[in-house]
Design an enzyme around this catalytic site. Structure first.
Site, PDB file in Angstrom:
ATOM      1  N   CYS A 111       0.817  -1.228   0.000  1.00 14.70           N
ATOM      2  CA  CYS A 111       0.000   0.000   0.000  1.00 14.70           C
ATOM      3  C   CYS A 111       0.847   1.275   0.000  1.00 14.70           C
ATOM      4  O   CYS A 111       0.330   2.356  -0.288  1.00 14.70           O
ATOM      5  CB  CYS A 111      -0.921   0.003   1.215  1.00 14.70           C
ATOM      6  SG  CYS A 111      -1.968  -1.452   1.275  1.00 14.70           S
ATOM      7  N   HIS A 250      -3.108   7.188   2.423  1.00 17.50           N
ATOM      8  CA  HIS A 250      -3.571   5.874   1.978  1.00 17.50           C
ATOM      9  C   HIS A 250      -4.938   5.606   2.596  1.00 17.50           C
ATOM     10  O   HIS A 250      -5.139   5.783   3.798  1.00 17.50           O
ATOM     11  CB  HIS A 250      -2.551   4.814   2.401  1.00 17.50           C
ATOM     12  CG  HIS A 250      -3.030   3.419   2.228  1.00 17.50           C
ATOM     13  ND1 HIS A 250      -3.581   2.977   1.046  1.00 17.50           N
ATOM     14  CD2 HIS A 250      -3.063   2.359   3.084  1.00 17.50           C
ATOM     15  CE1 HIS A 250      -3.932   1.704   1.188  1.00 17.50           C
ATOM     16  NE2 HIS A 250      -3.627   1.310   2.409  1.00 17.50           N
ATOM     17  N   ASN A 280     -10.120  -0.237   0.190  1.00 15.03           N
ATOM     18  CA  ASN A 280      -8.659  -0.126   0.139  1.00 15.03           C
ATOM     19  C   ASN A 280      -8.161  -0.772  -1.155  1.00 15.03           C
ATOM     20  O   ASN A 280      -8.183  -1.995  -1.278  1.00 15.03           O
ATOM     21  CB  ASN A 280      -8.087  -0.830   1.377  1.00 15.03           C
ATOM     22  CG  ASN A 280      -6.569  -0.834   1.419  1.00 15.03           C
ATOM     23  OD1 ASN A 280      -5.909  -0.481   0.442  1.00 15.03           O
ATOM     24  ND2 ASN A 280      -6.018  -1.248   2.548  1.00 15.03           N
TER      25      ASN A 280
HETATM   26  O1  UT7 Z   1      -3.361  -1.123   3.829  1.00 19.80           O
HETATM   27  C1  UT7 Z   1      -3.134  -1.541   5.136  1.00 19.80           C
HETATM   28  C2  UT7 Z   1      -4.077  -2.656   5.328  1.00 19.80           C
HETATM   29  N1  UT7 Z   1      -4.634  -2.932   6.585  1.00 19.80           N
HETATM   30  C3  UT7 Z   1      -5.184  -2.070   7.434  1.00 19.80           C
HETATM   31  O2  UT7 Z   1      -5.172  -0.893   7.329  1.00 19.80           O
HETATM   32  C4  UT7 Z   1      -5.901  -2.730   8.559  1.00 19.80           C
HETATM   33  C5  UT7 Z   1      -5.867  -1.938   9.837  1.00 19.80           C
HETATM   34  N2  UT7 Z   1      -6.811  -2.505  10.773  1.00 19.80           N
HETATM   35  C6  UT7 Z   1      -8.151  -2.281  10.674  1.00 19.80           C
HETATM   36  O3  UT7 Z   1      -8.592  -1.558   9.802  1.00 19.80           O
HETATM   37  C7  UT7 Z   1      -9.044  -2.919  11.716  1.00 19.80           C
HETATM   38  O4  UT7 Z   1      -8.262  -3.587  12.677  1.00 19.80           O
HETATM   39  C8  UT7 Z   1     -10.064  -3.924  11.096  1.00 19.80           C
HETATM   40  C9  UT7 Z   1     -11.111  -3.142  10.311  1.00 19.80           C
HETATM   41  C10 UT7 Z   1      -9.365  -4.923  10.225  1.00 19.80           C
HETATM   42  C11 UT7 Z   1     -10.802  -4.650  12.218  1.00 19.80           C
HETATM   43  O5  UT7 Z   1     -11.427  -3.744  13.093  1.00 19.80           O
HETATM   44  P1  UT7 Z   1     -11.246  -3.908  14.663  1.00 19.80           P
HETATM   45  O6  UT7 Z   1     -12.006  -2.821  15.293  1.00 19.80           O
HETATM   46  O7  UT7 Z   1      -9.774  -3.974  14.957  1.00 19.80           O
HETATM   47  O8  UT7 Z   1     -11.986  -5.268  14.941  1.00 19.80           O
HETATM   48  P2  UT7 Z   1     -11.399  -6.631  15.554  1.00 19.80           P
HETATM   49  O9  UT7 Z   1     -10.492  -7.302  14.624  1.00 19.80           O
HETATM   50  O10 UT7 Z   1     -10.916  -6.354  16.952  1.00 19.80           O
HETATM   51  O11 UT7 Z   1     -12.720  -7.501  15.662  1.00 19.80           O
HETATM   52  C12 UT7 Z   1     -13.796  -7.143  16.540  1.00 19.80           C
HETATM   53  C13 UT7 Z   1     -14.895  -8.182  16.406  1.00 19.80           C
HETATM   54  C14 UT7 Z   1     -14.388  -9.606  16.526  1.00 19.80           C
HETATM   55  O12 UT7 Z   1     -15.397 -10.339  17.215  1.00 19.80           O
HETATM   56  P3  UT7 Z   1     -15.250 -10.658  18.790  1.00 19.80           P
HETATM   57  O13 UT7 Z   1     -13.976 -11.424  18.929  1.00 19.80           O
HETATM   58  O14 UT7 Z   1     -15.200  -9.316  19.453  1.00 19.80           O
HETATM   59  O15 UT7 Z   1     -16.481 -11.440  19.069  1.00 19.80           O
HETATM   60  C15 UT7 Z   1     -14.312 -10.099  15.123  1.00 19.80           C
HETATM   61  O16 UT7 Z   1     -14.467 -11.497  15.008  1.00 19.80           O
HETATM   62  O17 UT7 Z   1     -15.486  -8.093  15.108  1.00 19.80           O
HETATM   63  C16 UT7 Z   1     -15.484  -9.392  14.494  1.00 19.80           C
HETATM   64  N3  UT7 Z   1     -15.337  -9.220  13.049  1.00 19.80           N
HETATM   65  C17 UT7 Z   1     -16.379  -8.978  12.228  1.00 19.80           C
HETATM   66  N4  UT7 Z   1     -17.700  -8.863  12.467  1.00 19.80           N
HETATM   67  C18 UT7 Z   1     -18.499  -8.601  11.406  1.00 19.80           C
HETATM   68  C19 UT7 Z   1     -14.195  -9.235  12.315  1.00 19.80           C
HETATM   69  N5  UT7 Z   1     -14.484  -9.009  11.016  1.00 19.80           N
HETATM   70  C20 UT7 Z   1     -15.824  -8.843  10.942  1.00 19.80           C
HETATM   71  C21 UT7 Z   1     -16.720  -8.578   9.889  1.00 19.80           C
HETATM   72  N6  UT7 Z   1     -18.032  -8.457  10.166  1.00 19.80           N
HETATM   73  N7  UT7 Z   1     -16.291  -8.423   8.603  1.00 19.80           N
END
Ligand code: UT7
Length: 323
Positions: A111, A250, A280
């Site tokens: 990215c 980005h 993204n």
């Molecule tokens: O170009 C660089 C590329 N990457 C990035 O920029 C990624 C940077 N990180 C992020 O953008 C965020 O960390 C994410 C959007 C990927 C995730 O958001 P988060 O607030 O960090 O959520 P999390 O991973 O802590 O997940 C929270 C909950 C989990 O459930 P539990 O364990 O709390 O029950 C996940 O299983 O959300 C759940 N979850 C979802 N629920 C619905 C994870 N993905 C999804 C989904 N839909 N797609």
């Protein structure tokens, strides 16, 4: 000499998958995706390849600039998802736009790729090695995604963006770039070849995800390192945050951009976003946004623009230039 932008272009596939479409494939929903990322939809390639999309963006930039493609002496394509390892996408672009006099190559820093390619182009120009450089960011993340992995498939889209830089007298361009290979495991994408090898080793394993990401780790890294690299560039330039008209970051996550703006104590209105529409698109996010802003008439001569990218590697970089 510095590279001044004399034309921009972009291409996104017409096929759109919105969040409700994804909720039919994986256990997710529009509310979660919008709240956690700001993403509403993504454009996904069907027949389009990465290099073809790069060529379309380049053609649009050529058309806007009015330059003769024969004047282009270098084509740089930032991509991590070209359909061929070789030949490089830059050579396909050269063919598509008829830039017979250009050298070209691809570079991969995920990215962060476009910002690094932009920096490389500026270095070529200021060294007197090139006069006219086409800089492209293009990616088809849909080919790398495991569409059954809800933690990654909701984040990405496909597309390409291009800018043409031409040597002119002007205010110097300031830049900074960093990598941290120790943090590589935070975000990895496996090529098709490598994927097969891993699956063999993991025979019987259920895991099919080709993108592995420590989402929260990458989030924290971005929120810490992007403001740092922006401050670093500002210090080198002897400029301050107030001097900057736009911070073009980005487009990975709306919350990351908002947190960066907050850390820099700068109004978020100076941080344009389009990830609601495109998600993204990896190396393509920054040039697609530049093209949109340019075509909307938001960019005028003399404005100070800060670009900043971050991503796998881990890598991060920023550039300050005058429009
Ligand atoms: O170009 C660089 C590329 N990457 C990035 O920029 C990624 C940077 N990180 C992020 O953008 C965020 O960390 C994410 C959007 C990927 C995730 O958001 P988060 O607030 O960090 O959520 P999390 O991973 O802590 O997940 C929270 C909950 C989990 O459930 P539990 O364990 O709390 O029950 C996940 O299983 O959300 C759940 N979850 C979802 N629920 C619905 C994870 N993905 C999804 C989904 N839909 N797609």
């Amino acid at each position: 000499m510095v590279g001044k932008i004399c034309g921009t272009g972009s291409y996104v596939p017409p096929r759109v998958l919105n969040n409700d479409d994804l909720s039919k494939i994986v256990d997710t929903n529009d509310e979660w995706i919008r709240e956690r990322t700001g993403i509403g939809k993504r454009h996904v390639a069907e027949a389009e390849t990465t290099s073809w999309m790069a060529g379309q963006a380049a053609l649009r930039a050529v058309e806007q600039s009015g330059i003769d493609p024969a004047e282009i002496d270098m084509i740089l394509v930032a991509t991590s998802s070209s359909e061929t390892v070789f030949p490089c996408a830059a050579c396909e672009v050269q063919k598509m736009i008829g830039a017979a006099g250009a050298a070209g190559y691809d570079l991969n820093a995920a990215c962060t790729g476009f910002v690094l390619a932009f920096n490389a182009a500026q270095a070529y120009i200021s060294a007197g090695f090139c006069r006219t450089v086409m800089v492209i960011g293009a990616d088809s993340m849909s080919n790398m995604i495991d569409w059954t992995d809800r933690s990654t498939c909701i984040l990405f889209g496909d597309g390409a963006g291009a800018v043409i830089l031409r040597a002119e007298e002007g205010t110097p361009v300031y830049m900074a770039a960093h990598s941290d290979g120790e943090k590589a495991p935070s975000l990895t994408g496996l090529s098709r070849h490598r994927r097969g090898w891993v699956e063999e080793l993991e025979e019987g394993a259920e895991k099919k995800s080709f993108i592995h990401m420590d989402g929260q780790g990458v989030f924290k890294f971005a929120v810490r390192k992007v403001p740092e690299v922006i401050e670093e560039v500002l210090e080198e330039a002897g400029s301050s945050l107030e001097d900057i008209d736009y911070f073009i970051l980005h487009q990975a996550n709306r919350r990351i951009i908002e947190a960066v703006a907050k850390r820099l104590k700068t109004d978020v209105s100076k941080f344009p976003m389009n990830l609601e529409e495109y998600a993204n698109t990896s190396a393509a996010t920054v040039p697609i946004l530049i093209d949109e802003m340019n075509r909307k008439g938001m960019l005028t001569e003399g404005q100070k623009i800060m670009l900043a990218g971050f991503g796998a590697g881990l890598t991060w970089a920023a550039t300050l230039f005058e429009w």
